[in-house]
Design an enzyme around this catalytic site. Structure first.
Site, mmCIF file in Angstrom:
data_model
loop_
_atom_site.group_PDB
_atom_site.id
_atom_site.type_symbol
_atom_site.label_atom_id
_atom_site.label_comp_id
_atom_site.label_asym_id
_atom_site.label_seq_id
_atom_site.Cartn_x
_atom_site.Cartn_y
_atom_site.Cartn_z
ATOM 1 N N CYS A 1 104.960 -13.874 27.443
ATOM 2 C CA CYS A 1 104.916 -13.785 28.905
ATOM 3 C C CYS A 1 106.258 -13.989 29.599
ATOM 4 O O CYS A 1 106.576 -13.259 30.539
ATOM 5 C CB CYS A 1 103.861 -14.724 29.469
ATOM 6 S SG CYS A 1 104.235 -16.470 29.300
ATOM 7 N N ASP B 1 98.419 -15.321 34.417
ATOM 8 C CA ASP B 1 98.895 -15.811 33.125
ATOM 9 C C ASP B 1 97.733 -15.939 32.146
ATOM 10 O O ASP B 1 96.633 -16.357 32.529
ATOM 11 C CB ASP B 1 99.570 -17.171 33.330
ATOM 12 C CG ASP B 1 100.425 -17.561 32.149
ATOM 13 O OD1 ASP B 1 100.917 -16.658 31.448
ATOM 14 O OD2 ASP B 1 100.613 -18.761 31.933
#
Length: 78
Positions: free
Chosen positions: A55, A15
């Site tokens: 994301c 991430d």
């Protein structure tokens, strides 16, 4: 294909990380030893595309195999 011939595939995503923030991609400042070993022993994609710049919807595309408008997952603030 018999089950014993089928490969085991594990997809690991990180991430908030750009391509060039790994030692395996040439970064000498940021230390990522565990990811570097995985890249060395497995597959490191140097050219890839994301279906969405955010994301959460992008991961939903990866997990479902569908485009953003098909799976309906949106970026929602908690």
């Amino acid at each position: 294909m018999e089950q014993s011939e089928r490969p085991n595939v594990i997809v690991i995503t990180t991430d908030q990380q750009r391509y060039d923030t790994l030692g395996a991609t040439g970064n000498e400042i940021i230390k990522t030893p565990n990811l570097d070993v995985l890249a060395e022993r497995g597959v490191l994609f140097s050219h890839a595309y994301a279906q969405n710049p955010v994301c959460i919807p992008s991961r939903a595309c990866l997990h479902t195999g569908r485009y953003t408008h098909q799976h309906g997952v949106q970026n929602r603030e908690a």
